[in-house]
Design a protein around this motif. Structure first.
Motif, mmCIF file in Angstrom:
data_model
loop_
_atom_site.group_PDB
_atom_site.id
_atom_site.type_symbol
_atom_site.label_atom_id
_atom_site.label_comp_id
_atom_site.label_asym_id
_atom_site.label_seq_id
_atom_site.Cartn_x
_atom_site.Cartn_y
_atom_site.Cartn_z
ATOM 1 N N THR A 30 0.840 -1.191 0.000
ATOM 2 C CA THR A 30 0.000 0.000 0.000
ATOM 3 C C THR A 30 0.874 1.239 0.000
ATOM 4 O O THR A 30 1.830 1.326 0.763
ATOM 5 N N ILE A 31 0.530 2.198 -0.857
ATOM 6 C CA ILE A 31 1.126 3.531 -0.801
ATOM 7 C C ILE A 31 -0.022 4.490 -0.501
ATOM 8 O O ILE A 31 -1.094 4.389 -1.094
ATOM 9 N N ALA A 32 0.189 5.383 0.470
ATOM 10 C CA ALA A 32 -0.904 6.240 0.925
ATOM 11 C C ALA A 32 -0.428 7.659 1.191
ATOM 12 O O ALA A 32 0.711 7.879 1.593
ATOM 13 N N GLY A 33 -1.330 8.611 0.978
ATOM 14 C CA GLY A 33 -1.112 10.008 1.329
ATOM 15 C C GLY A 33 -2.214 10.454 2.267
ATOM 16 O O GLY A 33 -3.383 10.082 2.082
ATOM 17 N N PHE A 34 -1.855 11.238 3.283
ATOM 18 C CA PHE A 34 -2.807 11.683 4.314
ATOM 19 C C PHE A 34 -2.820 13.203 4.378
ATOM 20 O O PHE A 34 -1.805 13.851 4.178
ATOM 21 N N ASN A 35 -3.988 13.758 4.720
ATOM 22 C CA ASN A 35 -4.145 15.205 4.771
ATOM 23 C C ASN A 35 -4.999 15.588 5.969
ATOM 24 O O ASN A 35 -6.225 15.505 5.925
ATOM 25 N N GLY A 36 -4.372 15.973 7.072
ATOM 26 C CA GLY A 36 -5.084 16.522 8.223
ATOM 27 C C GLY A 36 -5.877 15.516 9.030
ATOM 28 O O GLY A 36 -6.792 15.909 9.754
ATOM 29 N N GLY A 37 -5.588 14.239 8.940
ATOM 30 C CA GLY A 37 -6.271 13.219 9.731
ATOM 31 C C GLY A 37 -6.051 11.843 9.146
ATOM 32 O O GLY A 37 -6.031 11.684 7.924
ATOM 33 N N ALA A 96 -7.990 9.489 8.894
ATOM 34 C CA ALA A 96 -9.151 9.047 8.124
ATOM 35 C C ALA A 96 -9.282 9.793 6.795
ATOM 36 O O ALA A 96 -10.127 9.441 5.975
ATOM 37 N N ASN A 97 -8.459 10.805 6.573
ATOM 38 C CA ASN A 97 -8.473 11.566 5.324
ATOM 39 C C ASN A 97 -7.304 11.102 4.464
ATOM 40 O O ASN A 97 -6.185 11.582 4.602
ATOM 41 N N SER A 136 -5.614 12.037 -9.041
ATOM 42 C CA SER A 136 -6.255 11.163 -10.015
ATOM 43 C C SER A 136 -6.780 9.920 -9.304
ATOM 44 O O SER A 136 -6.052 9.284 -8.559
ATOM 45 N N PHE A 137 -7.994 9.578 -9.551
ATOM 46 C CA PHE A 137 -8.600 8.427 -8.887
ATOM 47 C C PHE A 137 -8.613 7.229 -9.827
ATOM 48 O O PHE A 137 -9.632 6.591 -10.035
ATOM 49 N N THR A 138 -7.441 6.945 -10.423
ATOM 50 C CA THR A 138 -7.335 5.836 -11.371
ATOM 51 C C THR A 138 -6.076 5.028 -11.101
ATOM 52 O O THR A 138 -5.114 5.524 -10.525
ATOM 53 N N VAL A 139 -6.099 3.780 -11.543
ATOM 54 C CA VAL A 139 -4.915 2.924 -11.526
ATOM 55 C C VAL A 139 -4.483 2.730 -12.970
ATOM 56 O O VAL A 139 -5.266 2.305 -13.807
ATOM 57 N N ALA A 185 -8.295 3.953 -3.427
ATOM 58 C CA ALA A 185 -9.391 4.252 -2.503
ATOM 59 C C ALA A 185 -9.133 5.597 -1.847
ATOM 60 O O ALA A 185 -7.987 6.031 -1.734
ATOM 61 N N ARG A 186 -10.204 6.209 -1.424
ATOM 62 C CA ARG A 186 -10.113 7.471 -0.686
ATOM 63 C C ARG A 186 -11.057 7.401 0.494
ATOM 64 O O ARG A 186 -12.045 6.683 0.479
ATOM 65 N N GLY A 187 -10.743 8.183 1.517
ATOM 66 C CA GLY A 187 -11.597 8.216 2.691
ATOM 67 C C GLY A 187 -11.621 9.588 3.313
ATOM 68 O O GLY A 187 -10.806 10.453 2.993
ATOM 69 N N GLY A 188 -12.576 9.791 4.193
ATOM 70 C CA GLY A 188 -12.693 11.073 4.895
ATOM 71 C C GLY A 188 -13.072 12.184 3.951
ATOM 72 O O GLY A 188 -14.078 12.110 3.251
ATOM 73 N N THR A 189 -12.225 13.202 3.876
ATOM 74 C CA THR A 189 -12.498 14.352 3.022
ATOM 75 C C THR A 189 -12.093 14.111 1.575
ATOM 76 O O THR A 189 -12.115 15.044 0.776
ATOM 77 N N ASN A 190 -11.715 12.862 1.236
ATOM 78 C CA ASN A 190 -11.270 12.512 -0.111
ATOM 79 C C ASN A 190 -10.194 13.482 -0.610
ATOM 80 O O ASN A 190 -10.357 14.143 -1.621
ATOM 81 N N PRO A 191 -9.059 13.572 0.106
ATOM 82 C CA PRO A 191 -8.052 14.575 -0.255
ATOM 83 C C PRO A 191 -7.425 14.312 -1.617
ATOM 84 O O PRO A 191 -7.218 13.186 -2.016
#
Length: 167
Positions: free
Chosen positions: A58-65, A67-68, A94-97, A116-122
């Motif tokens: 998994t590679i992930a980016g977070f913004n202010g929480g 859950a975001n 971009s919301f694509t693979v 996938a995105r969660g929270g505020t969909n940053p």
């Protein structure tokens, strides 16, 4: 060693990206657990390259929480007890693979993945925390095994370049 050894650099310079980025490393995983390969994450903001408890990348980016988030996760797990090269790229906006937006490679081969995105969909991330190899946020999610040649790029990296980094 999966409990007390990791590398950390406080306030790393040159880490100003907020959208496209890639990361990778050679890893030798000895047991499945939720573990971090490389990260710059303080518990609420930043980014990470990690493995789930099932061995998926998994590679992930977070913004202010926590859950975001925006992330890309492989459908394939990595094998235990052998050296494997993992790399992933995340395009926060971009919301694509695809081979040019968000992807995961294992041993230089593109593998099926989802975003996938969660929270505020940053669509951007906030840089925060120390740059760490083998853990995140001050030693949480320690890596059980070995990590070599970890890298991070503040821009997109082609899969051909990932293969040359691997070799």
């Amino acid at each position: 060693n999966g409990t007390t050894h990791w590398w950390s650099k406080t306030s790393p310079s040159g880490m100003t990206f907020t959208d496209d980025f890639a990361a990778g490393a050679w890893i030798y995983l000895t047991s499945y657990a939720a573990v971090t390969i490389i990260s710059r994450y303080n518990g609420t903001s930043g980014w990470s390259l990690e493995l789930g408890s099932d061995g998926r990348v998994t590679i992930a980016g977070f913004n202010g929480g926590a859950a975001n988030y925006s992330l890309c996760v492989s459908a394939q797990s990595i094998p235990l007890n052998r050296w494997v090269h993992v790399a992933a790229q995340l395009d926060m906006s971009s919301f694509t693979v695809s081979t040019t937006t968000s992807y995961v490679t294992i041993d230089g081969v593109n593998v099926p993945a989802t975003v996938a995105r969660g929270g505020t969909n940053p669509t951007t991330l906030i840089q925060a925390g120390n740059l760490e190899v083998g853990s995140r946020n001050g030693g949480t999610q320690p890596f059980p095994g070995k990590i070599a040649q970890a890298w991070v790029s503040s821009a997109k990296v082609t899969q051909a370049n990932v293969q040359s980094l691997m070799n």
